[in-house]
Design an enzyme around this catalytic site. Sequence first.
Site, PDB file in Angstrom:
ATOM      1  N   THR A  54       8.908   1.806  -3.271  1.00 46.55           N
ATOM      2  CA  THR A  54       8.585   0.378  -3.392  1.00 46.55           C
ATOM      3  C   THR A  54       8.648  -0.081  -4.847  1.00 46.55           C
ATOM      4  O   THR A  54       9.201  -1.142  -5.144  1.00 46.55           O
ATOM      5  CB  THR A  54       7.161   0.120  -2.836  1.00 46.55           C
ATOM      6  OG1 THR A  54       7.075   0.652  -1.514  1.00 46.55           O
ATOM      7  CG2 THR A  54       6.833  -1.354  -2.837  1.00 46.55           C
ATOM      8  N   ARG A  59      16.933   0.487  -4.867  1.00 46.28           N
ATOM      9  CA  ARG A  59      15.889  -0.157  -5.672  1.00 46.28           C
ATOM     10  C   ARG A  59      15.964   0.283  -7.136  1.00 46.28           C
ATOM     11  O   ARG A  59      15.738  -0.527  -8.038  1.00 46.28           O
ATOM     12  CB  ARG A  59      14.508   0.118  -5.071  1.00 46.28           C
ATOM     13  CG  ARG A  59      14.234  -0.800  -3.869  1.00 46.28           C
ATOM     14  CD  ARG A  59      12.985  -0.406  -3.130  1.00 46.28           C
ATOM     15  NE  ARG A  59      12.560  -1.440  -2.180  1.00 46.28           N
ATOM     16  CZ  ARG A  59      11.628  -1.241  -1.250  1.00 46.28           C
ATOM     17  NH1 ARG A  59      11.034  -0.066  -1.139  1.00 46.28           N
ATOM     18  NH2 ARG A  59      11.292  -2.220  -0.427  1.00 46.28           N
ATOM     19  N   GLU A 107      11.110  -6.438  13.813  1.00 48.44           N
ATOM     20  CA  GLU A 107      11.693  -7.192  12.703  1.00 48.44           C
ATOM     21  C   GLU A 107      13.112  -7.668  13.023  1.00 48.44           C
ATOM     22  O   GLU A 107      13.495  -8.792  12.680  1.00 48.44           O
ATOM     23  CB  GLU A 107      11.679  -6.320  11.440  1.00 48.44           C
ATOM     24  CG  GLU A 107      10.260  -6.059  10.948  1.00 48.44           C
ATOM     25  CD  GLU A 107      10.151  -5.024   9.829  1.00 48.44           C
ATOM     26  OE1 GLU A 107       9.023  -4.767   9.377  1.00 48.44           O
ATOM     27  OE2 GLU A 107      11.196  -4.477   9.401  1.00 48.44           O
ATOM     28  N   PHE A 110      -1.471  -9.328  -3.452  1.00 46.13           N
ATOM     29  CA  PHE A 110      -0.149  -9.836  -3.809  1.00 46.13           C
ATOM     30  C   PHE A 110       0.488 -10.689  -2.711  1.00 46.13           C
ATOM     31  O   PHE A 110       1.640 -11.101  -2.828  1.00 46.13           O
ATOM     32  CB  PHE A 110       0.780  -8.669  -4.173  1.00 46.13           C
ATOM     33  CG  PHE A 110       0.927  -7.625  -3.073  1.00 46.13           C
ATOM     34  CD1 PHE A 110       1.781  -7.830  -1.993  1.00 46.13           C
ATOM     35  CD2 PHE A 110       0.200  -6.446  -3.129  1.00 46.13           C
ATOM     36  CE1 PHE A 110       1.908  -6.881  -0.994  1.00 46.13           C
ATOM     37  CE2 PHE A 110       0.320  -5.486  -2.132  1.00 46.13           C
ATOM     38  CZ  PHE A 110       1.182  -5.709  -1.054  1.00 46.13           C
ATOM     39  N   ARG A 166      15.072   4.370   4.363  1.00 47.85           N
ATOM     40  CA  ARG A 166      13.994   4.376   3.360  1.00 47.85           C
ATOM     41  C   ARG A 166      14.360   5.297   2.198  1.00 47.85           C
ATOM     42  O   ARG A 166      14.058   5.002   1.048  1.00 47.85           O
ATOM     43  CB  ARG A 166      12.662   4.826   3.987  1.00 47.85           C
ATOM     44  CG  ARG A 166      12.095   3.897   5.054  1.00 47.85           C
ATOM     45  CD  ARG A 166      11.480   2.631   4.556  1.00 47.85           C
ATOM     46  NE  ARG A 166      10.479   2.783   3.538  1.00 47.85           N
ATOM     47  CZ  ARG A 166       9.607   1.813   3.203  1.00 47.85           C
ATOM     48  NH1 ARG A 166       9.627   0.635   3.832  1.00 47.85           N
ATOM     49  NH2 ARG A 166       8.753   1.995   2.241  1.00 47.85           N
ATOM     50  N   LYS A 205      16.917  -9.039  -0.613  1.00 45.92           N
ATOM     51  CA  LYS A 205      15.906 -10.046  -0.978  1.00 45.92           C
ATOM     52  C   LYS A 205      16.445 -11.071  -1.984  1.00 45.92           C
ATOM     53  O   LYS A 205      17.510 -10.857  -2.594  1.00 45.92           O
ATOM     54  CB  LYS A 205      14.671  -9.324  -1.530  1.00 45.92           C
ATOM     55  CG  LYS A 205      13.989  -8.416  -0.490  1.00 45.92           C
ATOM     56  CD  LYS A 205      12.695  -7.819  -1.036  1.00 45.92           C
ATOM     57  CE  LYS A 205      12.019  -6.925  -0.004  1.00 45.92           C
ATOM     58  NZ  LYS A 205      10.702  -6.393  -0.500  1.00 45.92           N
ATOM     59  N   HIS A 209      14.503  -4.762   1.637  1.00 44.89           N
ATOM     60  CA  HIS A 209      13.477  -4.356   2.602  1.00 44.89           C
ATOM     61  C   HIS A 209      14.061  -3.282   3.503  1.00 44.89           C
ATOM     62  O   HIS A 209      15.254  -3.305   3.810  1.00 44.89           O
ATOM     63  CB  HIS A 209      13.072  -5.565   3.465  1.00 44.89           C
ATOM     64  CG  HIS A 209      12.219  -5.187   4.642  1.00 44.89           C
ATOM     65  ND1 HIS A 209      10.861  -4.974   4.527  1.00 44.89           N
ATOM     66  CD2 HIS A 209      12.525  -4.949   5.946  1.00 44.89           C
ATOM     67  CE1 HIS A 209      10.379  -4.627   5.715  1.00 44.89           C
ATOM     68  NE2 HIS A 209      11.367  -4.609   6.593  1.00 44.89           N
ATOM     69  N   TYR A 254       5.329 -10.651   7.123  1.00 45.76           N
ATOM     70  CA  TYR A 254       4.516  -9.760   6.286  1.00 45.76           C
ATOM     71  C   TYR A 254       3.032  -9.851   6.648  1.00 45.76           C
ATOM     72  O   TYR A 254       2.177  -9.527   5.818  1.00 45.76           O
ATOM     73  CB  TYR A 254       4.731 -10.082   4.807  1.00 45.76           C
ATOM     74  CG  TYR A 254       6.045  -9.558   4.253  1.00 45.76           C
ATOM     75  CD1 TYR A 254       6.245  -8.180   4.083  1.00 45.76           C
ATOM     76  CD2 TYR A 254       7.075 -10.417   3.891  1.00 45.76           C
ATOM     77  CE1 TYR A 254       7.443  -7.682   3.569  1.00 45.76           C
ATOM     78  CE2 TYR A 254       8.275  -9.926   3.372  1.00 45.76           C
ATOM     79  CZ  TYR A 254       8.444  -8.560   3.215  1.00 45.76           C
ATOM     80  OH  TYR A 254       9.623  -8.060   2.692  1.00 45.76           O
ATOM     81  N   ASN A 304      11.834  -6.354  -5.372  1.00 52.33           N
ATOM     82  CA  ASN A 304      12.435  -5.026  -5.310  1.00 52.33           C
ATOM     83  C   ASN A 304      13.711  -4.932  -4.474  1.00 52.33           C
ATOM     84  O   ASN A 304      13.988  -3.902  -3.870  1.00 52.33           O
ATOM     85  CB  ASN A 304      11.384  -3.989  -4.904  1.00 52.33           C
ATOM     86  CG  ASN A 304      10.779  -4.284  -3.544  1.00 52.33           C
ATOM     87  OD1 ASN A 304      11.233  -5.184  -2.853  1.00 52.33           O
ATOM     88  ND2 ASN A 304       9.779  -3.517  -3.167  1.00 52.33           N
TER      89      ASN A 304
HETATM   90  P1  DAT Z   1       7.907  -1.511   1.212  1.00 52.75           P
HETATM   91  O1  DAT Z   1       8.697  -2.772   1.022  1.00 52.75           O
HETATM   92  O2  DAT Z   1       8.408  -0.396   0.356  1.00 52.75           O
HETATM   93  O3  DAT Z   1       7.764  -1.118   2.657  1.00 52.75           O
HETATM   94  P2  DAT Z   1       5.143  -2.421   1.375  1.00 52.75           P
HETATM   95  O4  DAT Z   1       5.366  -2.535   2.833  1.00 52.75           O
HETATM   96  O5  DAT Z   1       3.971  -1.624   0.897  1.00 52.75           O
HETATM   97  O6  DAT Z   1       6.445  -1.796   0.643  1.00 52.75           O
HETATM   98  O7  DAT Z   1       5.022  -3.854   0.712  1.00 52.75           O
HETATM   99  C1  DAT Z   1       5.860  -4.911   1.143  1.00 52.75           C
HETATM  100  C2  DAT Z   1       6.342  -5.675  -0.063  1.00 52.75           C
HETATM  101  O8  DAT Z   1       5.221  -6.254  -0.744  1.00 52.75           O
HETATM  102  C3  DAT Z   1       7.027  -4.815  -1.132  1.00 52.75           C
HETATM  103  O9  DAT Z   1       8.382  -4.564  -0.841  1.00 52.75           O
HETATM  104  C4  DAT Z   1       6.844  -5.654  -2.357  1.00 52.75           C
HETATM  105  C5  DAT Z   1       5.460  -6.256  -2.147  1.00 52.75           C
HETATM  106  N1  DAT Z   1       4.445  -5.419  -2.790  1.00 52.75           N
HETATM  107  C6  DAT Z   1       3.948  -4.240  -2.357  1.00 52.75           C
HETATM  108  N2  DAT Z   1       3.034  -3.730  -3.207  1.00 52.75           N
HETATM  109  C7  DAT Z   1       2.942  -4.623  -4.221  1.00 52.75           C
HETATM  110  C8  DAT Z   1       2.182  -4.691  -5.426  1.00 52.75           C
HETATM  111  N3  DAT Z   1       1.319  -3.730  -5.758  1.00 52.75           N
HETATM  112  N4  DAT Z   1       2.367  -5.764  -6.236  1.00 52.75           N
HETATM  113  C9  DAT Z   1       3.233  -6.747  -5.921  1.00 52.75           C
HETATM  114  N5  DAT Z   1       3.987  -6.757  -4.783  1.00 52.75           N
HETATM  115  C10 DAT Z   1       3.849  -5.707  -3.962  1.00 52.75           C
HETATM  116 MG    MG Z   2       6.807  -1.998   4.216  1.00 52.20          MG
END
Ligand code: DAT
Ligand code: MG
Length: 139
Positions: free
Chosen positions: A93, A104, A128, A59, A87, A11, A117, A51, A114
């Site tokens: 996350t 991470r 994707e 967010f 993962r 990222k 991805h 997304y 973070n």
């Molecule tokens: P991951 O990337 O671990 O699959 P996710 O699919 O739940 O996590 O969310 C996608 C992205 O969105 C994540 O990498 C960062 C952002 N994100 C998730 N939860 C968040 C939060 N509570 N506050 C801010 N950004 C967030």
């Molecule tokens: Mg995800």
Amino acid sequence: MAGNRTFTMIKPDAVKNGHIGAILEQINASGFRIVAMKLTQMTKRDAETFYGVHSERPFFGELVEFMTSGPIVAAILEKDNAVEDFRTLIGATNPAEAAEGTIRKKYATSIGENAVHGSDSDENAKIEGDFHFAGREMF
Ligand code: DAT
Ligand code: MG
């Protein structure tokens, strides 16, 4: 049966902070083969589509702004049990909750920024990967 490919992005935060090399090194050392890879930048529309599942989350705006803020490294990776193993390699996350030694934990700055991805299912890995790469770019 678990599939053997996943999709990742290094990222904008990790690219800006100079971590591309270290992250790719750890990915390779963990047994993943790079099937496709490029430095690219997502448009607002790309990020909103990629997304889309998060569009109702509070967010979402922040996420789209961050993911379009600079170049990313997009890649397709191959290994047995790729989605789950990747993962595990990247960690939770929220980097504050990520296990020691995970990508991470080492390189993420916050839950929103973070570092990497990783696809969450074989189905999404395919969607994707196809979003970012044409067939002729996969090896
Ligand atoms: P991951 O990337 O671990 O699959 P996710 O699919 O739940 O996590 O969310 C996608 C992205 O969105 C994540 O990498 C960062 C952002 N994100 C998730 N939860 C968040 C939060 N509570 N506050 C801010 N950004 C967030
Ligand atoms: Mg995800």
